[in-house]
Motif scaffolding. Structure first.
Motif, PDB file in Angstrom:
ATOM      1  N   LEU A   1     -24.731 -69.541  33.460  1.00  0.00           N
ATOM      2  CA  LEU A   1     -25.958 -69.599  32.664  1.00  0.00           C
ATOM      3  C   LEU A   1     -26.377 -71.039  32.396  1.00  0.00           C
ATOM      4  CD1 LEU A   1     -25.269 -66.794  30.023  1.00  0.00           C
ATOM      5  CD2 LEU A   1     -26.711 -66.648  32.055  1.00  0.00           C
ATOM      6  N   ALA A   2     -25.393 -71.890  32.050  1.00  0.00           N
ATOM      7  CA  ALA A   2     -25.706 -73.289  31.739  1.00  0.00           C
ATOM      8  C   ALA A   2     -26.268 -74.015  32.949  1.00  0.00           C
ATOM      9  CB  ALA A   2     -24.452 -74.001  31.228  1.00  0.00           C
ATOM     10  N   ARG A   3     -25.788 -73.679  34.124  1.00  0.00           N
ATOM     11  CA  ARG A   3     -26.255 -74.358  35.331  1.00  0.00           C
ATOM     12  C   ARG A   3     -27.615 -73.861  35.786  1.00  0.00           C
ATOM     13  NH1 ARG A   3     -23.966 -72.807  39.227  1.00  0.00           N
ATOM     14  NH2 ARG A   3     -22.161 -71.587  38.565  1.00  0.00           N
ATOM     15  N   THR A   4     -27.871 -72.570  35.636  1.00  0.00           N
ATOM     16  CA  THR A   4     -29.076 -72.000  36.239  1.00  0.00           C
ATOM     17  C   THR A   4     -30.274 -71.954  35.294  1.00  0.00           C
ATOM     18  OG1 THR A   4     -28.187 -69.806  35.705  1.00  0.00           O
ATOM     19  CG2 THR A   4     -27.858 -70.621  37.948  1.00  0.00           C
TER      20      THR A   4
ATOM     21  N   LEU B   1     -23.760 -59.020  36.379  1.00  0.00           N
ATOM     22  CA  LEU B   1     -24.672 -58.444  35.385  1.00  0.00           C
ATOM     23  C   LEU B   1     -25.731 -59.464  34.971  1.00  0.00           C
ATOM     24  CD1 LEU B   1     -25.313 -56.010  33.549  1.00  0.00           C
ATOM     25  CD2 LEU B   1     -23.860 -57.075  31.805  1.00  0.00           C
ATOM     26  N   ALA B   2     -25.313 -60.723  34.823  1.00  0.00           N
ATOM     27  CA  ALA B   2     -26.266 -61.774  34.449  1.00  0.00           C
ATOM     28  C   ALA B   2     -27.342 -61.929  35.524  1.00  0.00           C
ATOM     29  CB  ALA B   2     -25.530 -63.089  34.231  1.00  0.00           C
ATOM     30  N   GLU B   3     -26.949 -61.945  36.782  1.00  0.00           N
ATOM     31  CA  GLU B   3     -27.924 -62.086  37.867  1.00  0.00           C
ATOM     32  C   GLU B   3     -28.867 -60.888  37.919  1.00  0.00           C
ATOM     33  OE1 GLU B   3     -25.331 -62.666  41.227  1.00  0.00           O
ATOM     34  OE2 GLU B   3     -25.694 -64.830  41.203  1.00  0.00           O
ATOM     35  N   GLU B   4     -28.337 -59.712  37.593  1.00  0.00           N
ATOM     36  CA  GLU B   4     -29.141 -58.489  37.638  1.00  0.00           C
ATOM     37  C   GLU B   4     -30.150 -58.442  36.494  1.00  0.00           C
ATOM     38  OE1 GLU B   4     -28.208 -54.075  36.103  1.00  0.00           O
ATOM     39  OE2 GLU B   4     -26.850 -54.780  37.676  1.00  0.00           O
ATOM     40  N   GLN B   5     -29.698 -58.699  35.271  1.00  0.00           N
ATOM     41  CA  GLN B   5     -30.549 -58.531  34.103  1.00  0.00           C
ATOM     42  C   GLN B   5     -31.452 -59.731  33.804  1.00  0.00           C
ATOM     43  OE1 GLN B   5     -31.028 -55.720  32.344  1.00  0.00           O
ATOM     44  NE2 GLN B   5     -29.767 -54.811  33.968  1.00  0.00           N
ATOM     45  N   LEU B   6     -31.063 -60.909  34.283  1.00  0.00           N
ATOM     46  CA  LEU B   6     -31.842 -62.115  33.999  1.00  0.00           C
ATOM     47  C   LEU B   6     -32.551 -62.639  35.239  1.00  0.00           C
ATOM     48  CD1 LEU B   6     -29.243 -63.992  31.737  1.00  0.00           C
ATOM     49  CD2 LEU B   6     -31.005 -62.364  31.059  1.00  0.00           C
ATOM     50  N   SER B   7     -32.820 -61.761  36.168  1.00  0.00           N
ATOM     51  CA  SER B   7     -33.379 -62.198  37.457  1.00  0.00           C
ATOM     52  C   SER B   7     -34.714 -62.923  37.290  1.00  0.00           C
ATOM     53  CB  SER B   7     -33.562 -60.990  38.387  1.00  0.00           C
ATOM     54  OG  SER B   7     -34.406 -60.014  37.780  1.00  0.00           O
ATOM     55  N   ASP B   8     -35.548 -62.469  36.324  1.00  0.00           N
ATOM     56  CA  ASP B   8     -36.846 -63.108  36.148  1.00  0.00           C
ATOM     57  C   ASP B   8     -36.697 -64.536  35.633  1.00  0.00           C
ATOM     58  OD1 ASP B   8     -35.761 -62.082  33.824  1.00  0.00           O
ATOM     59  OD2 ASP B   8     -37.695 -61.689  32.881  1.00  0.00           O
ATOM     60  N   ILE B   9     -35.784 -64.732  34.664  1.00  0.00           N
ATOM     61  CA  ILE B   9     -35.554 -66.075  34.133  1.00  0.00           C
ATOM     62  C   ILE B   9     -34.913 -66.963  35.190  1.00  0.00           C
ATOM     63  CG2 ILE B   9     -34.360 -67.424  32.366  1.00  0.00           C
ATOM     64  CD1 ILE B   9     -34.450 -65.001  30.558  1.00  0.00           C
TER      65      ILE B   9
ATOM     66  N   ARG C   1     -34.707 -72.860  24.695  1.00  0.00           N
ATOM     67  CA  ARG C   1     -35.182 -71.581  24.176  1.00  0.00           C
ATOM     68  C   ARG C   1     -34.937 -70.484  25.201  1.00  0.00           C
ATOM     69  NH1 ARG C   1     -40.610 -72.849  22.684  1.00  0.00           N
ATOM     70  NH2 ARG C   1     -39.649 -73.987  20.971  1.00  0.00           N
ATOM     71  N   GLU C   2     -35.204 -70.772  26.458  1.00  0.00           N
ATOM     72  CA  GLU C   2     -34.934 -69.808  27.519  1.00  0.00           C
ATOM     73  C   GLU C   2     -33.446 -69.541  27.645  1.00  0.00           C
ATOM     74  OE1 GLU C   2     -38.330 -69.859  31.029  1.00  0.00           O
ATOM     75  OE2 GLU C   2     -36.649 -71.238  31.163  1.00  0.00           O
ATOM     76  N   LEU C   3     -32.646 -70.584  27.480  1.00  0.00           N
ATOM     77  CA  LEU C   3     -31.193 -70.454  27.604  1.00  0.00           C
ATOM     78  C   LEU C   3     -30.648 -69.482  26.553  1.00  0.00           C
ATOM     79  CD1 LEU C   3     -28.575 -71.474  28.978  1.00  0.00           C
ATOM     80  CD2 LEU C   3     -28.502 -73.270  27.247  1.00  0.00           C
ATOM     81  N   GLU C   4     -31.000 -69.697  25.295  1.00  0.00           N
ATOM     82  CA  GLU C   4     -30.516 -68.821  24.231  1.00  0.00           C
ATOM     83  C   GLU C   4     -31.117 -67.428  24.352  1.00  0.00           C
ATOM     84  OE1 GLU C   4     -29.501 -70.025  20.317  1.00  0.00           O
ATOM     85  OE2 GLU C   4     -30.294 -72.041  20.640  1.00  0.00           O
ATOM     86  N   GLY C   5     -32.373 -67.347  24.761  1.00  0.00           N
ATOM     87  CA  GLY C   5     -32.995 -66.041  24.948  1.00  0.00           C
ATOM     88  C   GLY C   5     -32.313 -65.244  26.049  1.00  0.00           C
ATOM     89  N   GLY C   6     -31.932 -65.923  27.133  1.00  0.00           N
ATOM     90  CA  GLY C   6     -31.225 -65.249  28.213  1.00  0.00           C
ATOM     91  C   GLY C   6     -29.878 -64.732  27.761  1.00  0.00           C
ATOM     92  N   LEU C   7     -29.146 -65.544  26.999  1.00  0.00           N
ATOM     93  CA  LEU C   7     -27.841 -65.111  26.485  1.00  0.00           C
ATOM     94  C   LEU C   7     -28.007 -63.914  25.556  1.00  0.00           C
ATOM     95  CD1 LEU C   7     -24.786 -65.533  26.127  1.00  0.00           C
ATOM     96  CD2 LEU C   7     -25.322 -67.081  24.246  1.00  0.00           C
ATOM     97  N   ASN C   8     -28.983 -63.964  24.661  1.00  0.00           N
ATOM     98  CA  ASN C   8     -29.200 -62.852  23.725  1.00  0.00           C
ATOM     99  C   ASN C   8     -29.523 -61.557  24.462  1.00  0.00           C
ATOM    100  OD1 ASN C   8     -28.776 -64.502  21.510  1.00  0.00           O
ATOM    101  ND2 ASN C   8     -30.945 -64.951  21.210  1.00  0.00           N
TER     102      ASN C   8
ATOM    103  N   ARG D   1     -26.010 -77.956  27.432  1.00  0.00           N
ATOM    104  CA  ARG D   1     -26.359 -76.533  27.580  1.00  0.00           C
ATOM    105  C   ARG D   1     -25.117 -75.663  27.455  1.00  0.00           C
ATOM    106  NH1 ARG D   1     -29.457 -78.633  31.933  1.00  0.00           N
ATOM    107  NH2 ARG D   1     -28.197 -77.562  33.503  1.00  0.00           N
ATOM    108  N   ARG D   2     -24.024 -76.123  28.033  1.00  0.00           N
ATOM    109  CA  ARG D   2     -22.771 -75.369  27.930  1.00  0.00           C
ATOM    110  C   ARG D   2     -22.280 -75.339  26.480  1.00  0.00           C
ATOM    111  NH1 ARG D   2     -20.116 -78.002  31.504  1.00  0.00           N
ATOM    112  NH2 ARG D   2     -20.426 -76.633  33.284  1.00  0.00           N
ATOM    113  N   ASP D   3     -22.380 -76.458  25.786  1.00  0.00           N
ATOM    114  CA  ASP D   3     -21.942 -76.518  24.379  1.00  0.00           C
ATOM    115  C   ASP D   3     -22.768 -75.590  23.501  1.00  0.00           C
ATOM    116  OD1 ASP D   3     -20.007 -78.366  25.007  1.00  0.00           O
ATOM    117  OD2 ASP D   3     -21.163 -80.111  24.331  1.00  0.00           O
ATOM    118  N   ILE D   4     -24.060 -75.506  23.782  1.00  0.00           N
ATOM    119  CA  ILE D   4     -24.934 -74.634  22.988  1.00  0.00           C
ATOM    120  C   ILE D   4     -24.544 -73.175  23.169  1.00  0.00           C
ATOM    121  CG2 ILE D   4     -27.305 -73.744  22.859  1.00  0.00           C
ATOM    122  CD1 ILE D   4     -28.214 -76.658  23.353  1.00  0.00           C
ATOM    123  N   LEU D   5     -24.254 -72.777  24.393  1.00  0.00           N
ATOM    124  CA  LEU D   5     -23.820 -71.398  24.642  1.00  0.00           C
ATOM    125  C   LEU D   5     -22.490 -71.110  23.948  1.00  0.00           C
ATOM    126  CD1 LEU D   5     -24.700 -71.020  28.437  1.00  0.00           C
ATOM    127  CD2 LEU D   5     -25.920 -70.030  26.496  1.00  0.00           C
TER     128      LEU D   5
END
Length: 478
Positions: free
Chosen positions: A336-339, A369-377, A345-352, A312-316
């Motif tokens: 992101l890779a851990r959570t 910012l990641a915790e704020e904007q990706l709270s649903d994921i 698909r969710e991982l790349e969508g969250g990053l985008n 997951r980390r390598d993909i990011l």
């Protein structure tokens, strides 16, 4: 006409009064915003993808009453392609720059050609054409991003990747059909598209059919109702490469199963290539005909396991490497890779989503910012790990008695594992500093804050400490 009729009427009525609004001013304002959005997308997507799919978009009609903006593309195919992949991102961009826009729609101009051609040259320079629109019996829609070059290999998917590459190679494969199995979002669809791209590269004149099992059933039933069953069967049997995705949805349909069985038999007997994908092994397909089950099992069943933390980390990192202007810290990548661990698909969508939001608002990309904007994921992906579980795992790893987590001993051999456990408790649970302190023998919240900051610092300075933390994270996540 760019502005809708109701707005146009109001502009005419207001001409000469203090408002001074004109159609051209409204159009110019939206055109200016669109140019800003395009500049960001060109940087993010790269010149090739931007030029092929985003640049042709034209502003069509904006209805100020409903907040609906229509975007026009050259063909129905390109409109559908952009809608499926960039609708959410484009809507977010428009909303940031122009809050009056509530939704966007993608459409082709009336009378636009519904037939498109993709020209492809083989190594000798010979041209071959593939019809991809409605005139074709089965149009070939392959995502240009889903190639072998863009597929990141890891221990969980290396067998499936090697089998897919062999299926698309010049030499005849050792197995057919290839059966790709994985849960949702782990890469089986990416591999099918990659097979299609590579096979077309090797055999420019080949007939390639790729569709979902649901589409297969719809096409089959429609053909039978039109009394075109023979034509449908003949078209399938002309395929040099047949790929059917989500085969689990074909079960329980006796007539469809029968036709699919005969098609697979015919293609295999001719030495053709067949690839199917499902979210479960053949033996677990409910309601499947035993003869079809036998055919699906006779080739190679390649299982794609859930991606581990390192993959997951390598993909990011691979995704970010294509956008060197985007500055994302190692801490955010690791977070992101851990959570986001349910699927890729969710991982790349969250990053985008994170990248788009940061770019459009100018905010720095941080963990907060990641915790704020990706709270649903994040809330959907987080497994409820407890502090007791963390303490138990840390004690087993460092070979300590569980009581040492609450003891007053300050020897480094005890204190350091305790600090690591506090750090993991803060990173992996929603507990506050005081709550964590109470779980570690009633310690003050300031002690926990010190432990968290110390471990964060040591991870950057001491590779052994960083390795310990990574190993513990992996154990807890699994």
């Amino acid at each position: 006409m760019f502005v809708n009729e109701s707005v146009s009427d109001r502009v005419d009525d207001l001409s000469g009064n203090e408002s001074g609004i004109t159609e051209s001013q409204i159009s110019e304002n939206l055109e200016t915003i669109w140019q800003k959005i395009c500049a960001g997308l060109r940087r993010d997507l790269g010149a090739q993808i931007f030029g092929q799919w985003i640049k042709p978009i034209k502003l069509s009609v904006f209805d100020s009453d409903t907040g609906l903006l229509q975007l026009e593309l050259p063909s129905e195919f390109s409109a559908a392609w952009v809608r499926d992949r960039y609708a959410e991102r484009l809507l977010l961009a428009w909303k940031v720059h122009h809050p009056a826009i509530k939704d966007i729609v993608f459409q082709a101009p009336s009378g636009a050609a519904k037939i498109a051609q993709i020209s492809h040259a083989n190594s000798a320079g010979k041209q071959s054409e593939y019809k991809i629109a409605s005139e074709s019996k089965f149009r070939l829609d392959l995502d240009p991003r889903m190639t072998f070059d863009q597929f990141i290999a890891g221990n969980s998917n290396v067998l499936a990747l090697n089998a897919a590459q062999r299926t698309a190679a010049t030499e005849k494969p050792l197995f057919s059909p290839l059966y790709l199995q994985s849960s949702t979002g782990q890469g089986k669809t990416h591999l099918m598209h990659a097979i299609g791209h590579a096979f077309r590269e090797e055999f420019p004149s080949a007939t390639i059919i790729y569709m979902s099992a649901e589409r297969f059933m719809i096409e089959f039933v429609s053909a039978m109702r039109r009394n075109e069953g023979m034509e449908f069967k003949a078209s399938l049997r002309e395929a040099d490469l047949l790929m059917i995705d989500d085969i689990q949805f074909i079960v329980g349909k006796n007539s469809t199963q029968e036709e699919f069985l005969h098609t697979v038999d015919s293609l295999i007997s001719q030495g053709k290539r067949v690839v199917v994908a499902a979210d479960r092994p053949p033996q677990a397909l409910d309601g499947v005909d035993q003869r079809l089950l036998s055919r699906l099992s006779m080739g190679l069943v390649a299982d794609i396991q859930s991606a581990g933390l390192e993959l997951r980390r390598d993909i990011l990192k691979h995704r970010l490497a294509t956008m060197p202007h985007q500055q994302v810290s190692e801490e955010v990548v690791d977070f992101l890779a851990r959570t986001i661990s349910r699927n890729l698909r969710e991982l790349e969508g969250g990053l985008n989503k994170l990248l788009a939001y940061a770019q459009l608002t100018g905010r720095e990309i941080s963990r907060e910012l990641a915790e704020e904007q990706l709270s649903d994921i994040l809330s959907a992906c987080r497994r409820r790990i407890t502090i007791d579980e963390i303490q138990r795992t840390v004690c087993e790893y460092y070979r300590l008695d569980r009581n040492e987590m609450s003891s007053k001993r300050r020897a480094r051999a005890v204190a350091r594992p305790r600090q690591v456990a506090m750090y993991l408790a803060k990173v992996m649970t929603p507990r506050s500093y005081p709550e964590i302190g109470r779980k570690f023998g009633g310690r003050d919240h300031s002690t926990v804050i010190h432990a968290v900051k110390l471990v964060e610092h040591l991870r950057g300075e001491d590779s052994e400490m960083d390795n310990d933390v990574r190993m513990l994270l992996r154990q807890l996540e699994s």
